[in-house]
Design an enzyme around this catalytic site. Sequence first.
Site, PDB file in Angstrom:
ATOM      1  N   THR A  60       0.881  -1.285   0.032  1.00 48.52           N
ATOM      2  CA  THR A  60      -0.165  -0.013   0.140  1.00 48.52           C
ATOM      3  C   THR A  60       1.040   1.214  -0.077  1.00 48.52           C
ATOM      4  O   THR A  60       2.081   1.137   0.374  1.00 48.52           O
ATOM      5  CB  THR A  60      -1.000  -0.081   1.247  1.00 48.52           C
ATOM      6  N   GLU A 117      -6.677  -4.093  -0.560  1.00 48.88           N
ATOM      7  CA  GLU A 117      -6.763  -5.225   0.019  1.00 48.88           C
ATOM      8  C   GLU A 117      -8.047  -6.240  -0.445  1.00 48.88           C
ATOM      9  O   GLU A 117      -8.264  -6.937   0.140  1.00 48.88           O
ATOM     10  CB  GLU A 117      -7.476  -4.729   1.699  1.00 48.88           C
ATOM     11  N   LYS A 124     -15.876  17.216  11.218  1.00 44.49           N
ATOM     12  CA  LYS A 124     -16.865  17.398  12.397  1.00 44.49           C
ATOM     13  C   LYS A 124     -17.159  18.823  12.651  1.00 44.49           C
ATOM     14  O   LYS A 124     -16.143  19.492  13.637  1.00 44.49           O
ATOM     15  CB  LYS A 124     -16.631  16.698  13.591  1.00 44.49           C
ATOM     16  N   TRP A 184     -21.649  16.024  11.110  1.00 45.14           N
ATOM     17  CA  TRP A 184     -20.395  15.358  10.336  1.00 45.14           C
ATOM     18  C   TRP A 184     -20.677  16.170   8.760  1.00 45.14           C
ATOM     19  O   TRP A 184     -21.826  16.237   8.466  1.00 45.14           O
ATOM     20  CB  TRP A 184     -20.740  13.922  10.013  1.00 45.14           C
TER      21      TRP A 184
END
Length: 539
Positions: free
Chosen positions: A177, A324, A436, A441
């Site tokens: 990654t 993944e 936030k 959110w």
Amino acid sequence: MTSSPLLLKQLWHTPLVNAVNQEIVYRDQLRLSYRDVYTRIGQFGAALRASCVRRGEVIAVMDHDSHRYLECYFAIPMYGAVMMTVNTKLTPAQIAYTLNHSGAAILLLHADFIPVIENIRTNLSNIKKIIVMTEGATVPQTSLQFDDEYENWLADRADDFCFADFDENMRATVFYTTGTTGAPKGVYYTHRQLVLHTLAAGMALAAPAARQRLHNEDVYMPVTPMFHVHAWGIPYIATLLGVKQVYPGRYTPDMLLKLIREERVTFSHCVPTLLRMILTAAQSSGVDLCGWKVVVGGSALPQALAKLALEMGVDCFSGYGLSETAPILTLAQLNTLDSVRESVTDDALSTLCCAGRAIPLVDLRIVDDTMHPQVHDGQGSGEIIVRAPWLTQGYLNNPEASTVLWQGGYLHTQDIGTIDQDGYLYITDRLKDVIKVAGEWVSSLELENALTLVAGVKEVAVIGVPDKRWGERPMALLVVDKALFRESVIHDQMRSLIECGSISKHALLTQFKLVEVIAKTSVGKIDKKALRAEHATVP
């Protein structure tokens, strides 16, 4: 009864009967047939045996997108060794780390990357042999010691090497990654996983009646580096289908457009930044892209970019997955009625830019903090978790991170999303990227999509920055065409979207900052970690 394990060599059975004379092209330099490439794969196997390579040994590849890389995709795992794809965009220190961590014993090295390896050679503890890859030119002067040149290494080998059967759960590939947090993590896959991903993703791509599909009359060219998640697994699908394949080498706009035009490329995949680069280059040079189909992933496909592509005759649509997950989990293919229409409606455009619907064999859910599934009504939001037969079982030599990845028996994507009643997944943010504001959110992706619709905005990234009053507030980093851009239009756009409920009212707290460039990761994604480090200071 004799078993027939799921091995990558089986992907060649059908094309060697049905497409043996089909072409595999490298830039404007070389044309091979499927028969030629499979002959070279056999020679590759013989070369590995002559080099005393053992099963399970790791062989690293450091090349541009090429016919050689395709040979590595098959020959190394078919022999029973493990192909490690080196991310050439990482720093030299990170490249050294990944080579050492993987335990790579042999390095197949394109001459362009000699300076990188030359500088870290003394730090590579496991590499015992280096095979250099050249383009027919003389090998540059270097202090590196090469054991052979790739074409010479294959030359005069018997081409009838017998690739034996073995356990389908044997490891086939490993890659790393991009390391946005901490050191890069090794992700690995078995033969069984890659074959199943090939079958499921290939079935999904072939399923639509008209648009957003890959079929056996297409001409395929990757515009996603082959070092990155097996180029999304599509070279394996293209080989199974026996389609013409075109490999562009090092990416340049001129070469990509030349190959699209001259080789009549009809199917590719890339990240949004590369799509924008190609569209811009085509507009400047007058190249007609009509009929080109492109899966866009890596980051959200902005609706403004998709609209431009569609207006230029490009059939673009989103895909979603992770390193993944091998990687394809979902594809944004339209329902039959929408897919056959000449024009794309606004609703269809929104669908093409969402993550899409799960491909066969993928169990995809959105859950709350307690792993409780959320309703598929387009409103219920939660983390996206998945199970499928090909997902990586963990990170190489990293049991702690592997446990976190598979907590509760599902792979945790760290992405937040909703699923509507038709099964389409909409990504609303990364867990680490949501903002936030005053306890509410705010989605950075929704703000980015809104801002790309403003005239003159060429590129945008939204991050959360600390704020003494609100805790956090959004900051929009904008790359703009100054002749077209007016900041006042942005505020009008925000108010309009707030009034119709498309974005949070806290979007009005967004700070705007004009920048020349927006930082990207090694595979072209917006690097929000770097952007927060650069811009997120308390005012």
